[in-house]
Scaffold this motif. Structure first.
Motif, PDB file in Angstrom:
ATOM      1  N   GLU A 132     -42.359 -47.268  45.079  1.00  0.00           N
ATOM      2  CA  GLU A 132     -41.097 -47.873  44.501  1.00  0.00           C
ATOM      3  C   GLU A 132     -40.137 -46.701  44.350  1.00  0.00           C
ATOM      4  OE1 GLU A 132     -42.850 -49.981  41.126  1.00  0.00           O
ATOM      5  OE2 GLU A 132     -42.280 -51.842  42.134  1.00  0.00           O
ATOM      6  N   GLN A 133     -40.213 -45.586  44.992  1.00  0.00           N
ATOM      7  CA  GLN A 133     -39.299 -44.409  44.669  1.00  0.00           C
ATOM      8  C   GLN A 133     -37.958 -44.891  45.306  1.00  0.00           C
ATOM      9  OE1 GLN A 133     -40.708 -40.504  45.413  1.00  0.00           O
ATOM     10  NE2 GLN A 133     -42.904 -41.291  44.989  1.00  0.00           N
ATOM     11  N   ASP A 135     -36.946 -47.953  45.825  1.00  0.00           N
ATOM     12  CA  ASP A 135     -36.148 -48.799  44.843  1.00  0.00           C
ATOM     13  C   ASP A 135     -35.435 -48.160  43.493  1.00  0.00           C
ATOM     14  OD1 ASP A 135     -36.904 -51.078  46.429  1.00  0.00           O
ATOM     15  OD2 ASP A 135     -38.604 -51.414  45.255  1.00  0.00           O
ATOM     16  N   ALA A 136     -36.299 -47.155  43.281  1.00  0.00           N
ATOM     17  CA  ALA A 136     -35.675 -46.387  42.171  1.00  0.00           C
ATOM     18  C   ALA A 136     -34.494 -45.710  42.432  1.00  0.00           C
ATOM     19  CB  ALA A 136     -36.733 -45.285  41.380  1.00  0.00           C
ATOM     20  N   LEU A 137     -34.390 -45.358  43.552  1.00  0.00           N
ATOM     21  CA  LEU A 137     -32.995 -44.581  44.097  1.00  0.00           C
ATOM     22  C   LEU A 137     -31.805 -45.771  43.930  1.00  0.00           C
ATOM     23  CD1 LEU A 137     -33.918 -42.342  47.002  1.00  0.00           C
ATOM     24  CD2 LEU A 137     -32.771 -41.632  44.993  1.00  0.00           C
ATOM     25  N   LYS A 138     -32.311 -46.888  44.529  1.00  0.00           N
ATOM     26  CA  LYS A 138     -31.216 -48.214  44.373  1.00  0.00           C
ATOM     27  C   LYS A 138     -30.903 -48.468  43.063  1.00  0.00           C
ATOM     28  CE  LYS A 138     -32.766 -50.406  48.821  1.00  0.00           C
ATOM     29  NZ  LYS A 138     -33.302 -51.574  49.123  1.00  0.00           N
ATOM     30  N   THR A 139     -31.710 -48.499  42.026  1.00  0.00           N
ATOM     31  CA  THR A 139     -31.435 -48.837  40.746  1.00  0.00           C
ATOM     32  C   THR A 139     -30.434 -47.886  40.297  1.00  0.00           C
ATOM     33  OG1 THR A 139     -33.255 -47.837  39.586  1.00  0.00           O
ATOM     34  CG2 THR A 139     -33.525 -50.069  40.404  1.00  0.00           C
ATOM     35  N   MET A 140     -30.885 -46.405  40.717  1.00  0.00           N
ATOM     36  CA  MET A 140     -29.668 -45.389  40.326  1.00  0.00           C
ATOM     37  C   MET A 140     -28.318 -45.551  40.877  1.00  0.00           C
ATOM     38  SD  MET A 140     -32.451 -42.309  39.782  1.00  0.00           S
ATOM     39  CE  MET A 140     -33.827 -42.626  39.155  1.00  0.00           C
ATOM     40  N   ASP A 141     -28.182 -46.456  41.958  1.00  0.00           N
ATOM     41  CA  ASP A 141     -27.072 -46.385  42.625  1.00  0.00           C
ATOM     42  C   ASP A 141     -26.850 -45.190  43.594  1.00  0.00           C
ATOM     43  OD1 ASP A 141     -24.818 -47.965  43.237  1.00  0.00           O
ATOM     44  OD2 ASP A 141     -23.357 -46.387  42.006  1.00  0.00           O
ATOM     45  N   ILE A 142     -27.916 -45.014  44.265  1.00  0.00           N
ATOM     46  CA  ILE A 142     -27.969 -44.079  45.001  1.00  0.00           C
ATOM     47  C   ILE A 142     -28.432 -44.484  46.457  1.00  0.00           C
ATOM     48  CG2 ILE A 142     -28.994 -41.523  45.743  1.00  0.00           C
ATOM     49  CD1 ILE A 142     -29.736 -41.091  42.909  1.00  0.00           C
ATOM     50  N   TYR A 147     -29.290 -40.597  50.973  1.00  0.00           N
ATOM     51  CA  TYR A 147     -30.014 -39.441  50.205  1.00  0.00           C
ATOM     52  C   TYR A 147     -31.278 -38.895  51.254  1.00  0.00           C
ATOM     53  CZ  TYR A 147     -32.261 -37.233  46.260  1.00  0.00           C
ATOM     54  OH  TYR A 147     -32.788 -36.254  45.228  1.00  0.00           O
ATOM     55  N   LEU A 148     -31.921 -39.942  51.726  1.00  0.00           N
ATOM     56  CA  LEU A 148     -33.322 -39.670  52.449  1.00  0.00           C
ATOM     57  C   LEU A 148     -33.071 -39.265  53.813  1.00  0.00           C
ATOM     58  CD1 LEU A 148     -35.492 -42.028  50.442  1.00  0.00           C
ATOM     59  CD2 LEU A 148     -35.588 -39.523  50.226  1.00  0.00           C
TER      60      LEU A 148
ATOM     61  N   ILE B  53     -32.014 -56.961  38.295  1.00  0.00           N
ATOM     62  CA  ILE B  53     -31.062 -55.671  38.619  1.00  0.00           C
ATOM     63  C   ILE B  53     -30.595 -55.685  40.039  1.00  0.00           C
ATOM     64  CG2 ILE B  53     -33.242 -54.363  39.552  1.00  0.00           C
ATOM     65  CD1 ILE B  53     -31.989 -52.032  37.672  1.00  0.00           C
ATOM     66  N   LEU B  55     -32.631 -55.833  43.220  1.00  0.00           N
ATOM     67  CA  LEU B  55     -33.488 -55.211  43.945  1.00  0.00           C
ATOM     68  C   LEU B  55     -33.994 -56.097  45.081  1.00  0.00           C
ATOM     69  CD1 LEU B  55     -35.829 -52.468  42.177  1.00  0.00           C
ATOM     70  CD2 LEU B  55     -33.983 -52.018  44.187  1.00  0.00           C
ATOM     71  N   ARG B  82     -24.169 -52.160  39.030  1.00  0.00           N
ATOM     72  CA  ARG B  82     -25.417 -51.419  38.971  1.00  0.00           C
ATOM     73  C   ARG B  82     -25.371 -50.188  38.001  1.00  0.00           C
ATOM     74  NH1 ARG B  82     -28.420 -51.579  44.494  1.00  0.00           N
ATOM     75  NH2 ARG B  82     -28.844 -53.535  43.882  1.00  0.00           N
ATOM     76  N   TYR B  87     -33.784 -48.949  34.924  1.00  0.00           N
ATOM     77  CA  TYR B  87     -34.887 -49.694  35.294  1.00  0.00           C
ATOM     78  C   TYR B  87     -36.258 -48.835  34.811  1.00  0.00           C
ATOM     79  CZ  TYR B  87     -37.933 -53.308  37.772  1.00  0.00           C
ATOM     80  OH  TYR B  87     -38.806 -54.328  37.980  1.00  0.00           O
ATOM     81  N   PHE B  89     -39.650 -48.229  35.956  1.00  0.00           N
ATOM     82  CA  PHE B  89     -41.023 -48.793  36.705  1.00  0.00           C
ATOM     83  C   PHE B  89     -42.093 -48.848  36.249  1.00  0.00           C
ATOM     84  CE2 PHE B  89     -37.353 -48.468  39.556  1.00  0.00           C
ATOM     85  CZ  PHE B  89     -37.326 -49.643  40.527  1.00  0.00           C
ATOM     86  N   ALA B  93     -42.428 -44.477  39.391  1.00  0.00           N
ATOM     87  CA  ALA B  93     -41.734 -44.292  40.294  1.00  0.00           C
ATOM     88  C   ALA B  93     -40.762 -43.040  40.427  1.00  0.00           C
ATOM     89  CB  ALA B  93     -40.537 -45.610  40.719  1.00  0.00           C
ATOM     90  N   PHE B  95     -40.014 -39.261  41.483  1.00  0.00           N
ATOM     91  CA  PHE B  95     -39.980 -38.451  42.773  1.00  0.00           C
ATOM     92  C   PHE B  95     -40.679 -37.252  42.897  1.00  0.00           C
ATOM     93  CE2 PHE B  95     -35.711 -40.650  41.966  1.00  0.00           C
ATOM     94  CZ  PHE B  95     -35.926 -41.556  42.999  1.00  0.00           C
ATOM     95  N   PRO B 107     -29.996 -39.453  38.302  1.00  0.00           N
ATOM     96  CA  PRO B 107     -29.066 -40.353  38.296  1.00  0.00           C
ATOM     97  C   PRO B 107     -27.658 -39.767  37.699  1.00  0.00           C
ATOM     98  CG  PRO B 107     -30.842 -40.622  36.514  1.00  0.00           C
ATOM     99  CD  PRO B 107     -31.010 -39.529  37.450  1.00  0.00           C
ATOM    100  N   ARG B 155     -35.512 -40.633  32.234  1.00  0.00           N
ATOM    101  CA  ARG B 155     -34.665 -40.987  33.415  1.00  0.00           C
ATOM    102  C   ARG B 155     -33.903 -42.007  33.257  1.00  0.00           C
ATOM    103  NH1 ARG B 155     -37.278 -41.187  39.218  1.00  0.00           N
ATOM    104  NH2 ARG B 155     -37.708 -43.455  38.502  1.00  0.00           N
TER     105      ARG B 155
END
Lengths: 266, 404
Positions: A132-133, A135-142, A147-148, B53, B55, B82, B87, B89, B93, B95, B107, B155
């Motif tokens: 889910e990393q 997804d985590a980027l998406k939730t941070m608006d990245i 990015y990747l 959210i 997703l 957004r 969120y 997880f 999640a 990195f 972020p 985070r």
């Protein structure tokens, strides 16, 4: 009497296959196009591109040199025994240089980079997907593509031609080693023939191939990893399948596009 | 609640593969409240959170933010929306290719116009609050599970979001940490007024901090209401679920759980009404002297509460019941006791605290000052339980204070 449905079934199945293939290719192309365009979205991610150049390029130098040296040596060996029958061993330089610059250089570089960096890319992105990393980027608006994927595309476009150039040079010396140092072809002939027979067009052609292979490799490997979650298999199994198919598909596509490109470039 | 909800899910349905995970979910989430989402494993709690959210997009139905559907928003509006969210997880999640500091800073760093010094300051603040020392340059894969959870919390909170979605923030933590994390979430929510949605299995602990509870079952909301409502619901399915998860003893303090305590209260009330046998209740809260910034502070308070509960048990009779009433509060029900005797019970505990410092124990909790306050009230046959508890709440007096 054969009903119409029976006649239509294979046609329909073929149509479905073609449609799904077209759709898949479309998705892959859009994936690449978005990733490529996002390279230029300011601020440009120089740091991440530099890291990827180090990973894809710098860390591949050794294995590329090794492969190139042995490929060149084998070419020298084979070329010598083929040419010696006609008494034209002086042409060894041309044979080695042309086959390296036009074919072996770009293709083997691509295949070695797929094995070393492409598989790692697919696995890394696949793991990021299943944990889910992404997804985590998406939730941070990245934007995960920016990015990747973008830095990897940029880095591949820089690294492939450079690695191909290194491959060519090292391969040429490999040919010298087996052809001249071992089997006694005059080194002056070897190098002068190599120099005179390779034209700018050959080198440009080789680089064009390298760039196309860069696009094919990085797109397929990232795409396979990125969409790991859409597979029927989950978790580690999904990642392993992503990695395998990334390597297989990109190797096959490299050889296939090589043939197509060669017909156009010759 | 009369105000219009912040987030409203209307008939949200989603099919993943062959499973219809959500089957017409209707749920309102109100501004400044913590909404707990409970339900069996695999009942679609995380999927619901991912819909909130954005997703995942619903197959049917719509999700409204302040009355506007997300699907009707323009891309810049979606982006702005957004940014108000965070969120946490379930599996953190984090990195792996970044260090702890880089993870927490990410972020902020990826936002336009970020000032590096400001980012550094905010990251440092959050890491300190969550007691993450000497891990700055480690990779998340080198950390323990509990630490990873805290990094993930850092985070999520570093952007100072309006709405925080927690997907099982305390699963896998020990009881004291669990309560400390709950206490911190609730404390943050009071101070910064964010809106929280917490998916949790921690029943009944989650009821201490949530203002609303929604239970999801077979893709639908089976129950929605306050934590008090859910514990008294006539719906057997819901009751069975809650009682199945709830142990008769509070896992952290070892005293009775809230539902057991409530039963005793009702029984005593019945005895009072039928046989005129008096009883009193004492509400004892343990509060830190000022704002607790760091999770270590929350942990210390929870550890002290645990120790304090032992003292209460030692000083009470077999017929007395003490139970966890709120995150920092213990309630003692004293049968056959009038108010004067109840007050002397409090004084007795206070004296034992003077003799035996709660801190002189084995574990390594931080020494902090705390205040013990108690509200004592004697029940009257004509008063309801709610009135009785409210009277005890309003009658708080400090009966013991410790300096750090």
């Amino acid at each position: 009497m054969i009903s119409l449905v029976t006649l239509k079934t294979p046609v329909a199945a073929l149509g479905r296959e073609v449609l799904s293939l077209t759709r898949y290719l479309g998705r892959v192309f859009l994936f690449f196009a978005r990733g490529f365009l996002l390279i230029f979205q300011p601020p440009i991610q120089f740091d991440k591109i530099r890291q990827q150049i180090f990973f894809i390029g710098m860390k591949s130098v050794f294995v590329i040199c090794l492969t190139a040296a042995f490929t060149g040596m084998v070419l020298g060996l084979q070329g010598y025994y083929a040419l010696v029958k006609y008494g034209s061993t002086a042409a060894l330089g041309s044979a080695v240089a042309l086959s390296l610059v036009r074919e072996m250089g770009p293709v083997l570089t691509a295949i070695m980079v797929i094995a070393r960096a492409g598989s790692a890319m697919a696995a890394e992105i696949g793991i990021m997907r299943i944990s889910e990393q992404i997804d985590a980027l998406k939730t941070m608006d990245i934007n995960p593509l920016r990015y990747l994927i973008s830095p990897r595309i940029a880095a591949a476009l820089v690294c492939f031609p450079l690695l191909t150039a290194i491959f060519d040079v090292v391969g040429l010396f490999g040919g010298y080693l087996s052809g001249s140092a071992l089997l006694g072809v005059n080194p002056a002939f070897y190098f002068s023939r190599a120099q005179s027979s390779v034209e700018t067009g050959d080198i440009v052609g080789g680089f064009i191939k390298a760039l196309v292979f860069a696009v094919v490799t990085v797109t397929i490997c990232c795409f396979q990893g990125y969409y790991t979650h859409t597979r029927a298999e989950f978790g580690a199994k999904g990642v392993s399948i992503s990695t395998t198919s990334a390597v297989v598909i990109s190797c096959v596509l490299v050889l296939l596009t090589d043939y197509v490109l060669t017909t156009f470039l010759l | 609640m009369t105000a219009s909800p912040l987030i409203e899910l209307q008939n949200v349905a989603k099919t993943l593969g062959v499973n219809r995970v959500l089957d017409g979910v209707n749920l309102s989430i109100h501004r400044g409240e913590i909404t707990a989402i409970i339900g069996k494993s695999g009942s679609g709690k995380s999927v619901l959170l991912k819909h909130i959210i954005g997703l995942l997009e619903p197959d049917e139905g719509s999700i409204l933010f302040e009355g506007r559907s997300r699907s009707a928003m323009s891309p810049p509006e979606k982006k702005a929306l957004r940014r108000r969210f965070s969120y946490v997880f379930q599996e953190t999640a984090l990195f792996d290719f970044l260090t702890v500091v880089e993870n927490v800073a990410l972020p902020l760093a990826e936002r336009k116009g970020a000032v590096p010094e400001e980012i550094q300051r905010r990251v440092r603040d959050k890491l300190n609050q969550l007691d993450l020392h000497d891990v700055d340059h480690k990779s998340p894969s080198q950390l323990s599970g509990g630490m990873k959870k805290r990094v993930a919390l850092a985070r999520a909170l570093v952007t100072e979001p309006d709405i925080v979605l927690f997907d099982e923030p305390t699963t896998g933590l020990d009881p004291i940490r669990k309560n400390a994390v709950h206490s911190m979430i609730s404390d943050y929510q009071r101070r910064f007024g964010f809106t929280g949605v917490v998916v949790s299995h921690e029943i009944p602990d989650i009821f201490f901090i949530a203002q609303r509870v929604a239970m999801i079952d077979s893709g639908r909301i089976r129950f929605e209401g306050t934590p008090e409502d859910i514990q008294q619901t006539p719906d057997n399915e819901v009751r069975n679920f809650i009682e199945g998860l709830e142990s008769p003893r509070d896992p952290m303090t070892g005293i009775a759980s809230q539902s057991v305590g409530q039963q005793h209260l009702r029984r005593e009330m019945g005895r009072l009404q039928r046989h005129q046998i008096p009883f009193s209740i004492v509400l004892m809260s343990m509060d830190p002297p000022e704002k607790v910034e760091r999770i270590a502070g929350h942990m210390a308070i929870q550890a002290l509460l645990k120790r304090f509960a032992d003292h209460v048990i030692q000083n009470s009779y077999v017929t007395d019941t003490c139970f966890r009433y709120a995150i920092n509060t213990i309630m003692v029900v004293l049968p056959e006791t009038d108010e004067r005797q109840a007050r002397s019970f409090c004084r007795k505990i206070s004296r034992t605290l003077e003799q035996d410092d709660l801190f002189d124990a084995r574990d390594h909790t931080r020494r902090i000052g705390y205040t013990l306050s108690a509200g004592v009230v004697q029940a009257r046959p004509d008063s309801g339980l709610e009135e009785l508890i409210a009277a005890a709440e309003s009658d708080r007096t400090v009966f013991y204070q410790s300096s750090p």
